[in-house]
Design a protein around this motif. Sequence first.
Motif: not given
Length: 152
Positions: A76-93
């Motif tokens: 099974a694969t559960q997914a989510g769509i998230f809006e992520i903006r204006n974060l420093p690149p090092e926080q994205m991971g």
Amino acid sequence: MAETQDPIFQIQRVYLKEASLEQPNSPAILLEQEQPTVDIQLGVNASPVADGVVEVMVTATVQTKIKDKTVFLVEATQAGIFEIRNLPPEQMGPIMGIACPQIVYPYLRGNVADLIQRGGFPPVHLSEINFQAMYEQQQSAQAAQAEATPTQ
């Protein structure tokens, strides 16, 4: 103008992307008295959907066997769509590898338990996962692999 630069983290949608249940040795295996072994594998994957929008997927594979015969296999694969903006690149991971899976995983746990129970078996409850430890372990493994791979 400062408002447009505020960090944005919003859940757009959480959904069951894929689910399957296989009982390749039924009905004979259902008459076995022996306790099956249970193997559970988890994975996390993220991919961009649009500018500032990502899909984060948590996949579980649950396989039970008696000796070398499969009782049931659930993927099974559960997914989510998230809006992520204006974060420093090092926080994205960490956001995509820890925060998003923590939101999606409880839905996956419920869907897997329900699917197994609907297949006629006692539910298998996936344990709680420390996604931060899992993410840090993956980062360490990737760093070790990068060091071991000679650059050309």
